[in-house]
Design a protein around this motif. Sequence first.
Motif, PDB file in Angstrom:
ATOM      1  N   LEU A 308      36.177  49.475  36.252  1.00  0.00           N
ATOM      2  CA  LEU A 308      36.840  47.780  36.280  1.00  0.00           C
ATOM      3  C   LEU A 308      37.727  47.491  34.997  1.00  0.00           C
ATOM      4  O   LEU A 308      38.560  46.804  35.157  1.00  0.00           O
ATOM      5  CB  LEU A 308      35.788  46.734  36.442  1.00  0.00           C
ATOM      6  CG  LEU A 308      34.989  46.493  37.795  1.00  0.00           C
ATOM      7  CD1 LEU A 308      33.889  45.656  37.684  1.00  0.00           C
ATOM      8  CD2 LEU A 308      36.020  46.091  38.763  1.00  0.00           C
ATOM      9  N   MET A 309      37.400  48.322  33.872  1.00  0.00           N
ATOM     10  CA  MET A 309      38.006  48.015  32.715  1.00  0.00           C
ATOM     11  C   MET A 309      39.378  48.734  32.857  1.00  0.00           C
ATOM     12  O   MET A 309      40.287  48.478  31.859  1.00  0.00           O
ATOM     13  CB  MET A 309      37.331  48.925  31.393  1.00  0.00           C
ATOM     14  CG  MET A 309      35.978  48.068  31.263  1.00  0.00           C
ATOM     15  SD  MET A 309      36.770  46.464  30.127  1.00  0.00           S
ATOM     16  CE  MET A 309      37.729  47.077  28.798  1.00  0.00           C
ATOM     17  N   ILE A 310      39.799  49.381  33.796  1.00  0.00           N
ATOM     18  CA  ILE A 310      41.225  49.938  33.815  1.00  0.00           C
ATOM     19  C   ILE A 310      41.976  48.607  34.042  1.00  0.00           C
ATOM     20  O   ILE A 310      43.161  48.638  33.470  1.00  0.00           O
ATOM     21  CB  ILE A 310      41.237  50.644  35.234  1.00  0.00           C
ATOM     22  CG1 ILE A 310      40.492  51.912  35.108  1.00  0.00           C
ATOM     23  CG2 ILE A 310      42.795  50.965  35.467  1.00  0.00           C
ATOM     24  CD1 ILE A 310      40.637  52.714  36.422  1.00  0.00           C
ATOM     25  N   THR A 311      41.532  47.429  34.591  1.00  0.00           N
ATOM     26  CA  THR A 311      42.376  46.225  34.788  1.00  0.00           C
ATOM     27  C   THR A 311      42.937  45.694  33.548  1.00  0.00           C
ATOM     28  O   THR A 311      44.178  45.562  33.592  1.00  0.00           O
ATOM     29  CB  THR A 311      41.461  45.283  35.611  1.00  0.00           C
ATOM     30  OG1 THR A 311      40.945  45.803  36.705  1.00  0.00           O
ATOM     31  CG2 THR A 311      42.281  44.009  35.940  1.00  0.00           C
ATOM     32  N   PRO A 312      42.092  45.717  32.718  1.00  0.00           N
ATOM     33  CA  PRO A 312      42.709  44.857  31.152  1.00  0.00           C
ATOM     34  C   PRO A 312      43.823  46.038  30.598  1.00  0.00           C
ATOM     35  O   PRO A 312      44.650  45.357  29.665  1.00  0.00           O
ATOM     36  CB  PRO A 312      41.563  44.716  30.230  1.00  0.00           C
ATOM     37  CG  PRO A 312      40.475  45.383  30.828  1.00  0.00           C
ATOM     38  CD  PRO A 312      40.510  45.435  32.413  1.00  0.00           C
ATOM     39  N   GLY A 313      43.566  46.972  30.974  1.00  0.00           N
ATOM     40  CA  GLY A 313      44.570  48.032  30.507  1.00  0.00           C
ATOM     41  C   GLY A 313      45.969  47.922  30.863  1.00  0.00           C
ATOM     42  O   GLY A 313      47.124  48.244  30.648  1.00  0.00           O
ATOM     43  N   CYS A 314      46.161  47.097  31.919  1.00  0.00           N
ATOM     44  CA  CYS A 314      47.288  46.830  32.810  1.00  0.00           C
ATOM     45  C   CYS A 314      48.064  45.427  32.398  1.00  0.00           C
ATOM     46  O   CYS A 314      48.940  45.002  33.006  1.00  0.00           O
ATOM     47  CB  CYS A 314      47.334  46.850  34.142  1.00  0.00           C
ATOM     48  SG  CYS A 314      46.625  48.470  34.952  1.00  0.00           S
ATOM     49  N   ILE A 315      47.509  44.642  31.195  1.00  0.00           N
ATOM     50  CA  ILE A 315      47.880  43.404  30.889  1.00  0.00           C
ATOM     51  C   ILE A 315      49.355  43.237  30.546  1.00  0.00           C
ATOM     52  O   ILE A 315      49.948  42.496  30.551  1.00  0.00           O
ATOM     53  CB  ILE A 315      47.110  43.025  29.631  1.00  0.00           C
ATOM     54  CG1 ILE A 315      45.739  42.530  30.046  1.00  0.00           C
ATOM     55  CG2 ILE A 315      47.790  41.898  28.767  1.00  0.00           C
ATOM     56  CD1 ILE A 315      45.017  41.999  28.917  1.00  0.00           C
ATOM     57  N   TYR A 322      49.223  33.602  32.508  1.00  0.00           N
ATOM     58  CA  TYR A 322      48.180  33.302  33.405  1.00  0.00           C
ATOM     59  C   TYR A 322      47.638  34.499  33.877  1.00  0.00           C
ATOM     60  O   TYR A 322      46.453  34.541  34.095  1.00  0.00           O
ATOM     61  CB  TYR A 322      48.437  32.147  34.195  1.00  0.00           C
ATOM     62  CG  TYR A 322      48.928  30.848  33.389  1.00  0.00           C
ATOM     63  CD1 TYR A 322      48.453  30.023  32.997  1.00  0.00           C
ATOM     64  CD2 TYR A 322      50.243  30.554  33.762  1.00  0.00           C
ATOM     65  CE1 TYR A 322      48.909  28.852  32.187  1.00  0.00           C
ATOM     66  CE2 TYR A 322      51.052  29.523  32.962  1.00  0.00           C
ATOM     67  CZ  TYR A 322      50.117  28.612  32.176  1.00  0.00           C
ATOM     68  OH  TYR A 322      50.796  27.601  31.594  1.00  0.00           O
ATOM     69  N   ALA A 323      48.640  35.434  34.259  1.00  0.00           N
ATOM     70  CA  ALA A 323      48.113  36.645  35.080  1.00  0.00           C
ATOM     71  C   ALA A 323      47.226  37.438  33.842  1.00  0.00           C
ATOM     72  O   ALA A 323      46.340  38.342  34.028  1.00  0.00           O
ATOM     73  CB  ALA A 323      49.355  37.394  35.517  1.00  0.00           C
ATOM     74  N   ALA A 324      47.979  37.324  32.672  1.00  0.00           N
ATOM     75  CA  ALA A 324      47.274  38.161  31.619  1.00  0.00           C
ATOM     76  C   ALA A 324      45.827  37.601  31.241  1.00  0.00           C
ATOM     77  O   ALA A 324      44.971  38.273  31.009  1.00  0.00           O
ATOM     78  CB  ALA A 324      48.090  38.055  30.159  1.00  0.00           C
ATOM     79  N   ILE A 325      45.755  36.375  31.289  1.00  0.00           N
ATOM     80  CA  ILE A 325      44.234  35.786  31.058  1.00  0.00           C
ATOM     81  C   ILE A 325      43.447  36.205  32.211  1.00  0.00           C
ATOM     82  O   ILE A 325      42.201  36.640  31.906  1.00  0.00           O
ATOM     83  CB  ILE A 325      44.438  34.279  31.066  1.00  0.00           C
ATOM     84  CG1 ILE A 325      45.164  33.894  29.802  1.00  0.00           C
ATOM     85  CG2 ILE A 325      43.028  33.688  31.070  1.00  0.00           C
ATOM     86  CD1 ILE A 325      45.573  32.471  29.506  1.00  0.00           C
ATOM     87  N   ALA A 326      43.927  36.146  33.585  1.00  0.00           N
ATOM     88  CA  ALA A 326      43.187  36.654  34.632  1.00  0.00           C
ATOM     89  C   ALA A 326      42.510  38.113  34.395  1.00  0.00           C
ATOM     90  O   ALA A 326      41.477  38.396  34.643  1.00  0.00           O
ATOM     91  CB  ALA A 326      43.935  36.589  35.896  1.00  0.00           C
ATOM     92  N   LEU A 327      43.495  38.874  33.951  1.00  0.00           N
ATOM     93  CA  LEU A 327      43.146  40.551  33.329  1.00  0.00           C
ATOM     94  C   LEU A 327      42.162  40.578  32.500  1.00  0.00           C
ATOM     95  O   LEU A 327      41.204  41.487  32.362  1.00  0.00           O
ATOM     96  CB  LEU A 327      44.419  41.184  33.314  1.00  0.00           C
ATOM     97  CG  LEU A 327      45.466  41.198  34.358  1.00  0.00           C
ATOM     98  CD1 LEU A 327      46.766  42.044  34.017  1.00  0.00           C
ATOM     99  CD2 LEU A 327      44.654  42.081  35.500  1.00  0.00           C
ATOM    100  N   PHE A 328      42.198  39.594  31.238  1.00  0.00           N
ATOM    101  CA  PHE A 328      41.493  39.716  30.354  1.00  0.00           C
ATOM    102  C   PHE A 328      39.970  38.995  30.895  1.00  0.00           C
ATOM    103  O   PHE A 328      38.911  39.464  30.557  1.00  0.00           O
ATOM    104  CB  PHE A 328      41.737  38.536  29.332  1.00  0.00           C
ATOM    105  CG  PHE A 328      42.550  38.907  28.393  1.00  0.00           C
ATOM    106  CD1 PHE A 328      42.588  40.299  27.603  1.00  0.00           C
ATOM    107  CD2 PHE A 328      43.714  38.561  27.947  1.00  0.00           C
ATOM    108  CE1 PHE A 328      43.396  40.903  26.597  1.00  0.00           C
ATOM    109  CE2 PHE A 328      44.655  38.663  26.888  1.00  0.00           C
ATOM    110  CZ  PHE A 328      44.478  40.035  26.216  1.00  0.00           C
ATOM    111  N   CYS A 329      39.993  38.351  31.733  1.00  0.00           N
ATOM    112  CA  CYS A 329      38.718  37.814  32.458  1.00  0.00           C
ATOM    113  C   CYS A 329      37.964  39.063  33.103  1.00  0.00           C
ATOM    114  O   CYS A 329      36.758  39.002  33.090  1.00  0.00           O
ATOM    115  CB  CYS A 329      38.924  36.861  33.549  1.00  0.00           C
ATOM    116  SG  CYS A 329      39.540  35.145  32.760  1.00  0.00           S
TER     117      CYS A 329
END
Length: 418
Positions: A308-315, A322-329
């Motif tokens: 799942l931590m692959i996701t914030p790597g795509c910020i 708002y999309a960036a915040i969602a990825l941070f979440c």
Amino acid sequence: MRRIPHLRWWIVALICVGTIANYLARNSLGVLAPELKAHLGMTTQQYSYVVGAFQLAYTVMQPIAGFIVDRVGLRAGFALFGVAWSIANMLHALAAGWLGLLFFRGLLGLAESAAVPSGIKAIAEWFPARERSVAVGWFNAGTSLGALIAPPIVVAVSLWADWRLAFVVTGAVGLVWAAAWYAFYRSPTDHPAITPVEAALIAADRPALTGQRATARQILGTAKFWAIAVPRFLAEPAWQTFSFWIPLYLATERGMDLKQIALFAWLPFLAADLGGVLGGYLSPFLVKRFRLSLIASRVAGIVLAAVLMITPGCIGLAASPYAAIALFCIGGFAHQMISVLINTLSADVFTAEEVATANGFIGQAGWIGGLLFSLLIGQLADTVGYAPLFAALSVFDLIGAAVLIASMRTLIVAESRS
């Protein structure tokens, strides 16, 4: 004193409140970073040094704090450190420049380093093995709850008065908690409110205390220590990046002002709370549903979270703040799953007499990773941007998961002997 059924869960609640106070103080700096840079004339690089002072002090002190708590006991040791971190945070209000802020931040790092080793020691004392990951999940929720409530509280006080009073208010909370901890905490064998049924439940799952503790050299010389410390070293940069750099990232790269940061910067920490609690329940679920061993269930949860931590790597690819915040979440959710299960592993494989010291050294390994990465952000964020740095966090966690998979046999043997 009246007997309290299920007292161990009230103990976890008390630890959680202490962790909230700890992280509320800790995250005040990150929330105020844009304002502090303006008022104190700090550059991004100087801010990274202020963050690094906390991280360096925390890193050096964690095993020492764990050693102190193992020696003087949880009741007095945790309360003492609680008073110390509260005063250190309040002293931030006296800073006249970034060097003063750096000094007070270092004091805060020394004092706050006892929180996680103390919490893990308490859980090792109060909980049978099958419940530890759940207990760590609720205790660990305090880390993200403190970070979650920091933006609205700190910004509200700052706008009502100024940034100096915000440090005073967030520090004073810890003084109240330290008094409550000293008043109400006792070990299971000494607590007057524990029921005989619960005392027997706890005693049945714990080996007899021998009075013998492993030395620091003995702990560092074991394979089980490095099997946990290396993944912690690789995982911790993500949480410290979220804690210290999200507000500054949102301000500099996404154009948010202080009020917008207050409205949105707490969301990754709410998600982190959910991830931490779910991570605690995931381990016993895997044991029951798929008949995994205790250690295998912890490792399986960490592997899932690392994916799942692959996701914030795509910020860096996010089109809007708002999309960036969602990825941070998603990143906060995944990281706290990892954090809960790694911390639980230390309680699984080290005895109650040495677990605070061992967890302090494991935490030190993590904070070395966090410190190095924060300094790297300070050097590169203004030139290469944040996107490649966030991508690196994903790679770190995947490597850490691979190390744990390779070390499972070592951990299983250690757990059977602890």
